[in-house]
Enzyme design. Sequence first.
Site, PDB file in Angstrom:
ATOM      1  CB  THR A  96     -10.681  12.560   5.658  1.00 36.33           C
ATOM      2  OG1 THR A  96      -9.617  13.486   5.823  1.00 36.33           O
ATOM      3  CG2 THR A  96     -11.969  13.178   6.166  1.00 36.33           C
ATOM      4  CE  LYS A 171     -10.245  16.728   6.726  1.00 40.46           C
ATOM      5  NZ  LYS A 171      -9.339  17.667   6.132  1.00 40.46           N
ATOM      6  CE  LYS A 246     -13.199  10.847   2.371  1.00 38.32           C
ATOM      7  NZ  LYS A 246     -11.768  10.599   2.422  1.00 38.32           N
TER       8      LYS A 246
HETATM    9  P1  NAD Z   1      -5.159   9.718  -3.191  1.00 33.67           P
HETATM   10  O1  NAD Z   1      -6.259   8.971  -3.864  1.00 33.67           O
HETATM   11  O2  NAD Z   1      -4.250  10.573  -3.993  1.00 33.67           O
HETATM   12  O3  NAD Z   1      -4.231   8.680  -2.371  1.00 33.67           O
HETATM   13  C1  NAD Z   1      -4.692   7.513  -1.762  1.00 33.67           C
HETATM   14  C2  NAD Z   1      -3.703   6.415  -2.063  1.00 33.67           C
HETATM   15  O4  NAD Z   1      -4.101   5.213  -1.397  1.00 33.67           O
HETATM   16  C3  NAD Z   1      -3.629   6.073  -3.556  1.00 33.67           C
HETATM   17  O5  NAD Z   1      -2.277   6.174  -3.988  1.00 33.67           O
HETATM   18  C4  NAD Z   1      -4.137   4.648  -3.628  1.00 33.67           C
HETATM   19  O6  NAD Z   1      -3.542   3.871  -4.650  1.00 33.67           O
HETATM   20  C5  NAD Z   1      -3.776   4.127  -2.248  1.00 33.67           C
HETATM   21  N1  NAD Z   1      -4.540   2.937  -1.862  1.00 33.67           N
HETATM   22  C6  NAD Z   1      -5.866   2.705  -2.009  1.00 33.67           C
HETATM   23  N2  NAD Z   1      -6.173   1.474  -1.526  1.00 33.67           N
HETATM   24  C7  NAD Z   1      -5.017   0.952  -1.053  1.00 33.67           C
HETATM   25  C8  NAD Z   1      -4.691  -0.277  -0.440  1.00 33.67           C
HETATM   26  N3  NAD Z   1      -5.608  -1.209  -0.210  1.00 33.67           N
HETATM   27  N4  NAD Z   1      -3.402  -0.486  -0.087  1.00 33.67           N
HETATM   28  C9  NAD Z   1      -2.444   0.452  -0.319  1.00 33.67           C
HETATM   29  N5  NAD Z   1      -2.697   1.634  -0.907  1.00 33.67           N
HETATM   30  C10 NAD Z   1      -3.964   1.883  -1.266  1.00 33.67           C
HETATM   31  O7  NAD Z   1      -5.868  10.558  -2.035  1.00 33.67           O
HETATM   32  P2  NAD Z   1      -5.219  11.768  -1.199  1.00 33.67           P
HETATM   33  O8  NAD Z   1      -5.578  13.069  -1.837  1.00 33.67           O
HETATM   34  O9  NAD Z   1      -3.814  11.443  -0.896  1.00 33.67           O
HETATM   35  O10 NAD Z   1      -6.105  11.682   0.140  1.00 33.67           O
HETATM   36  C11 NAD Z   1      -5.864  10.690   1.117  1.00 33.67           C
HETATM   37  C12 NAD Z   1      -6.747  10.974   2.322  1.00 33.67           C
HETATM   38  O11 NAD Z   1      -6.447  12.273   2.827  1.00 33.67           O
HETATM   39  C13 NAD Z   1      -8.248  10.982   1.990  1.00 33.67           C
HETATM   40  O12 NAD Z   1      -8.930  10.357   3.045  1.00 33.67           O
HETATM   41  C14 NAD Z   1      -8.582  12.458   1.878  1.00 33.67           C
HETATM   42  O13 NAD Z   1      -9.933  12.736   2.196  1.00 33.67           O
HETATM   43  C15 NAD Z   1      -7.636  13.048   2.903  1.00 33.67           C
HETATM   44  N6  NAD Z   1      -7.269  14.458   2.664  1.00 33.67           N
HETATM   45  C16 NAD Z   1      -6.935  14.883   1.420  1.00 33.67           C
HETATM   46  C17 NAD Z   1      -6.594  16.223   1.220  1.00 33.67           C
HETATM   47  C18 NAD Z   1      -6.201  16.728  -0.155  1.00 33.67           C
HETATM   48  O14 NAD Z   1      -6.151  17.942  -0.334  1.00 33.67           O
HETATM   49  N7  NAD Z   1      -5.905  15.866  -1.125  1.00 33.67           N
HETATM   50  C19 NAD Z   1      -6.593  17.115   2.300  1.00 33.67           C
HETATM   51  C20 NAD Z   1      -6.900  16.636   3.569  1.00 33.67           C
HETATM   52  C21 NAD Z   1      -7.238  15.299   3.737  1.00 33.67           C
END
Ligand code: NAD
Length: 295
Positions: A96, A171, A246
């Site tokens: 997102t 979204k 966010k």
């Molecule tokens: P998270 O922080 O758990 O996962 C993100 C991952 O990306 C981490 O494991 C991190 O180490 C990795 N990362 C960061 N920089 C990186 C790089 N340069 N190379 C490789 N890996 C890298 O976050 P999440 O909860 O999985 O959310 C991910 C996305 O989904 C976000 O944009 C969030 O807004 C969206 N989202 C989350 C939810 C939720 O409920 N958690 C729901 C809908 C959407």
Amino acid sequence: MTEIAFVGLGNMGRPMARNLVKAGHSVTGFDTMPDNLKGAAGDGVKPAASTAAAVAGAELVVTMLPAGRHVREVYGGEGGILGAATPGALLVDSSTIDVETARTVAGSATVAGFQMLDAPVSGGVTGADAGGLTFMVGGDAAAYRRAEPVLSCMGKTIVHAGAAGAGQAAKICNNMVLGISMIAASEAFALADRLGLDRQKLFDISSQSSGQCWALTSYCPVPGPVPSSPANRDYQPGFTAAMMLKDLKLAQEAAHTVGAATPLGAEAAALYALFCNGGEADRDFSGIFKMISGQ
Ligand code: NAD
């Protein structure tokens, strides 16, 4: 079977990648956090040593990263996807992020000769686990048709929202409604409390009346009426207040860019900022009821 690269194996990415493996695809993954990469390897994802190594040979690349700056870096930075992916690979960013970054990165992908989609999701970790996510997809129709069978291994509802950036636009508009309606439901319960109206009675009436909304009937901010809602487990997430903030900030940024008036969206962002700054960022976003009701 498709050769898929998955970059970003966090709370959402890991179960999404797992569902791709379960569906019979060959998935190679990378994450900068070694523990997350190890966890995904336990699910059958082949661990790679870098983004470039993960995308080499992949027909389709999925990214699930925290924010716009990560997406810019992972696609356009040194060793990034645009320089390392196999010609003809389809690129899908499910993070997102802001609409502008989504459009800019998609534009760079086109220049580099790749088709790219923005495909953010709703449904949270539970939806990701169950393969029940909703995908909102922006980009070229032919690219969408190509991605759809793979997205359907991770989600139940897949909608082509329009051109590049339209998925992100959908979204943030959706989540602006959700943030505002959660505050509205919370205010109604706080007022009912003061008026001596039983919470269950308000629920029984509003859930069948014009006040009905998802925040009330599926994710009720007070304990009791909806047993599965986080209110019944001291607002353990679910969907954190930090994530809601966010998304509300992204909606405000987008509104400023195009000159749209979103006064309730602005107020919702301000209230969630207050809630998060009060030490509640990691609580479920429905916990804002506690602040609204003065607890
Ligand atoms: P998270 O922080 O758990 O996962 C993100 C991952 O990306 C981490 O494991 C991190 O180490 C990795 N990362 C960061 N920089 C990186 C790089 N340069 N190379 C490789 N890996 C890298 O976050 P999440 O909860 O999985 O959310 C991910 C996305 O989904 C976000 O944009 C969030 O807004 C969206 N989202 C989350 C939810 C939720 O409920 N958690 C729901 C809908 C959407």
